[in-house]
Design an enzyme around this catalytic site. Sequence first.
Site, PDB file in Angstrom:
ATOM      1  N   GLU A  21       0.824  -1.216   0.000  1.00 11.10           N
ATOM      2  CA  GLU A  21       0.000   0.000   0.000  1.00 11.10           C
ATOM      3  C   GLU A  21       0.853   1.259   0.000  1.00 11.10           C
ATOM      4  O   GLU A  21       0.431   2.294  -0.515  1.00 11.10           O
ATOM      5  CB  GLU A  21      -0.942  -0.004   1.203  1.00 11.10           C
ATOM      6  N   TYR A  53     -14.929  26.649   1.621  1.00 13.78           N
ATOM      7  CA  TYR A  53     -14.879  25.230   1.265  1.00 13.78           C
ATOM      8  C   TYR A  53     -13.755  24.908   0.290  1.00 13.78           C
ATOM      9  O   TYR A  53     -13.305  23.771   0.217  1.00 13.78           O
ATOM     10  CB  TYR A  53     -16.225  24.714   0.752  1.00 13.78           C
ATOM     11  N   ILE A  71      -6.459   4.878   8.223  1.00 13.63           N
ATOM     12  CA  ILE A  71      -7.286   5.988   7.744  1.00 13.63           C
ATOM     13  C   ILE A  71      -7.947   6.704   8.923  1.00 13.63           C
ATOM     14  O   ILE A  71      -8.339   7.862   8.792  1.00 13.63           O
ATOM     15  CB  ILE A  71      -8.303   5.553   6.668  1.00 13.63           C
ATOM     16  N   GLU A  72      -8.018   6.056  10.070  1.00 11.74           N
ATOM     17  CA  GLU A  72      -8.490   6.720  11.283  1.00 11.74           C
ATOM     18  C   GLU A  72      -7.578   7.889  11.636  1.00 11.74           C
ATOM     19  O   GLU A  72      -8.022   8.968  12.027  1.00 11.74           O
ATOM     20  CB  GLU A  72      -8.546   5.741  12.467  1.00 11.74           C
ATOM     21  N   LYS A 100     -11.419   3.977   1.772  1.00 10.41           N
ATOM     22  CA  LYS A 100     -10.407   3.430   0.872  1.00 10.41           C
ATOM     23  C   LYS A 100     -11.154   2.606  -0.168  1.00 10.41           C
ATOM     24  O   LYS A 100     -11.850   1.644   0.161  1.00 10.41           O
ATOM     25  CB  LYS A 100      -9.421   2.547   1.637  1.00 10.41           C
TER      26      LYS A 100
END
Length: 118
Positions: A21, A53, A71-72, A100
Amino acid sequence: MGKIILENIRLFGYHGCMSEEEHVGSHYTTNIEIELNLNQASIHDDLSKTIDYVHLYCIVKEEMKINSKLIEHLAQRIIQRIRKEYKEFLIKHIKVKVCKENPPLQGDVDRVCVILDD
């Protein structure tokens, strides 16, 4: 009160615990929801009275470039950065969802996602 929502920010990154990854990378989708008082912006039609934004998108894009195993961790960094850069707006709530796409699992899974509420 009101909300600013960015949906389906699609970016490429190198996050994960497996060595492949870190080299191959993956596509990610991020959603952001920020609850704050939008009264002044709605009355005065003034960008300085709200969260831009476009800048939120840039925050996500920049944080996506920093590799994480989880990803946390990525989602938490996004929340912390938004709070730091927009502390003057007294943000009531931030919700970040990071997915993901096509995770390297031994099965048919479209995506894995985490949601952090702050």
